[in-house]
Each structure stands twice: as structure tokens, then as C-alpha cells.
Design an enzyme around this catalytic site. Structure first.
Site, mmCIF file in Angstrom:
data_model
loop_
_atom_site.group_PDB
_atom_site.id
_atom_site.type_symbol
_atom_site.label_atom_id
_atom_site.label_comp_id
_atom_site.label_asym_id
_atom_site.label_seq_id
_atom_site.Cartn_x
_atom_site.Cartn_y
_atom_site.Cartn_z
ATOM 1 N N CYS A 84 -23.503 -32.474 -32.757
ATOM 2 C CA CYS A 84 -23.069 -33.643 -31.995
ATOM 3 C C CYS A 84 -22.683 -34.789 -32.943
ATOM 4 O O CYS A 84 -21.735 -34.665 -33.704
ATOM 5 C CB CYS A 84 -24.136 -34.040 -30.985
ATOM 6 N N HIS A 189 -24.174 -29.098 -27.908
ATOM 7 C CA HIS A 189 -25.599 -28.949 -28.221
ATOM 8 C C HIS A 189 -25.994 -27.475 -28.089
ATOM 9 O O HIS A 189 -26.238 -27.004 -26.976
ATOM 10 C CB HIS A 189 -26.447 -29.805 -27.278
ATOM 11 N N GLU A 191 -28.749 -26.076 -28.780
ATOM 12 C CA GLU A 191 -30.122 -25.951 -28.280
ATOM 13 C C GLU A 191 -30.205 -26.104 -26.767
ATOM 14 O O GLU A 191 -31.242 -25.795 -26.168
ATOM 15 C CB GLU A 191 -31.020 -26.981 -28.974
#
EC number: 4.3.2.10
Length: 226
Positions: A84, A189, A191
Site C-alpha cells: 500500500c 493489501h 493480508e
């Protein structure tokens, strides 16, 4: 992976470290949270997360001596993954701020243009299109996977060959990931991107582990016999 790689997650007061740490650990890494350059240099790989404003991130990196450390580590060949805002600070500059970026990749960070019906920030799932299928992050991934974005700005690389993946928001095509040798970074992202994102994290962990194993083998090969 025969050896558990140590991944340093850069802690500089900008970013959601908890989710990134959980994702990396789930993919087999031993994760160290640190804002110390020496700790980063001792790791097998480094992950640079980030949310918020460009100038704030650059200021906090530089105040801690991390900006120069990251530049030196990348140039020395250490695997690095930006996430990001951690992608955006790798570039020369941003329309969002006035401070120079780290300059590891030539190009500028730009804001999405307003257009009818377009929501800014771009928040939600979007489809990836691979521009560089040889990027290590895409290993064992099919093109067209969906990943999760939260951003108002995107990177505009000066070199087309640095672009590893792209996506579309409204009528605007933008760079979703970059890859150059040991330096990799994504706008989304991983994750928070379900199985596709976890596979990307696993690929980075394995990339860091393979470099570490190669360095150990090289040291053993040059060690004089007892």
C-alpha cells in the site's frame, strides 16, 4: 522450506502491523517487528507496510534512519516487499505531498481523476491483470485473481518494465504491483485478500528463504577446510 525465514516487518508508526504479521506467520515466516536498521539488515527479507499520507510516512522513515537503511538494503539485494503506502514511498515523489520519496523506483504517485460515478478512495475487491508473469510474487497464481484495495493514489512508474500487475478503477488503468529484481511492492493489501493474498505472501517468504539458503551455501563453499 527447510529453514524458517526471518522477516522484518518495519514498525515506523504507519500501517496495520497486526494483519500483516498474522498473514506472514501463517505462511511460515518468523516475524520480527522493528524500527531499527540493524534488525532489518539481519533479516532474510523486509516488509514495508503503510497507510496514511505520503509525507508523514517519509518523515517517520527518515527520522528513524530507516529511509537510508531501506535504500541500502535493496541495493545490497535483500528481498523487500512494500504494501500500500509502502509501495508509494519507493518512488520519486507524490502529488499528495511535497517531500521526495525514497527514489528506489523512478516515477510519481498520482491521484485518481474524478469521473461521474467513480468513488474515491477506491475501496474493495478488484481484479489483477499480470503485466510481468515472471514476478516471483505470482508463482502458482492464475491471472485474474481478486485482491483488496484501499487507496486514493496510485503509482505511475517511469519504466514500463517495472509494472508487474495492473487493475482498472472506473475508466482508469493503474499500476497494482511493481517488481524489479529483489524489490517487489503491491498497492493492495495481500493480508486482506484471502487465498490469493496469502499465496503472494507465501511467495515472498519463499523468495526470502531461498536467498538466505543461497548465502549460507556460498559461505560454506568459501570456508577453508578444518
Amino acid at each position: 522450506m527447510a529453514r524458517t525465514p526471518n522477516i522484518a516487518l518495519v514498525d515506523y508508526g504507519v500501517g496495520n502491523l497486526h494483519s500483516a504479521r498474522k498473514g506472514l506467520e501463517a505462511m511460515g515466516a518468523r516475524v520480527t517487528l522493528s524500527g531499527q536498521p540493524l534488525t532489518l539488515s539481519a533479516a532474510d527479507g523486509v516488509v514495508l507496510p503503510g497507510v496514511g499520507s505520503f509525507d508523514t510516512a517519509i518523515t517517520r522513515l527518515n527520522d528513524r534512519g530507516l529511509g537510508d537503511a531501506i535504500i541500502q538494503l535493496v541495493r545490497a539485494g535483500q528481498p523487500m516487499l512494500g504494501i500500500c503506502l509502502g509501495l508509494q514511498v519507493l518512488f520519486d515523489s507524490s502529488e499528495e505531498g511535497r517531500l521526495p520519496g525514497l527514489g528506489l523506483l523512478p516515477g510519481r504517485v498520482r491521484r485518481f481523476r474524478s469521473e461521474p460515478g467513480l468513488t474515491i478512495p477506491h475501496v474493495g475487491w478488484n481484479q489483477l491483470h499480470f503485466d510481468n508473469v515472471d514476478c516471483p510474487l505470482w508463482r502458482d497464481l492464475a491471472a485474474g485473481g481478486w485482491v483488496y484495495f484501499v487507496h486514493s493514489y496510485y503509482v505511475d512508474p517511469a519504466r514500463a518494465e517495472d509494472r508487474a500487475a495492473s487493475a482498472v478503477h472506473g475508466s482508469q488503468h493503474f499500476t497494482a504491483a511493481v517488481c524489479r529484481d529483489n524489490l517487489m511492492a503491491v498497492q493492495f493489501h495481500p493480508e486482506k485478500s484471502a487465498d490469493t493474498g496469502l499465496r503472494i505472501l507465501k511467495n515472498f517468504v519463499e523468495r526470502a528463504a531461498s536467498r538466505s539458503a543461497a548465502e549460507v551455501a556460498a559461505r560454506c563453499a568459501t570456508r577453508p577446510p578444518a
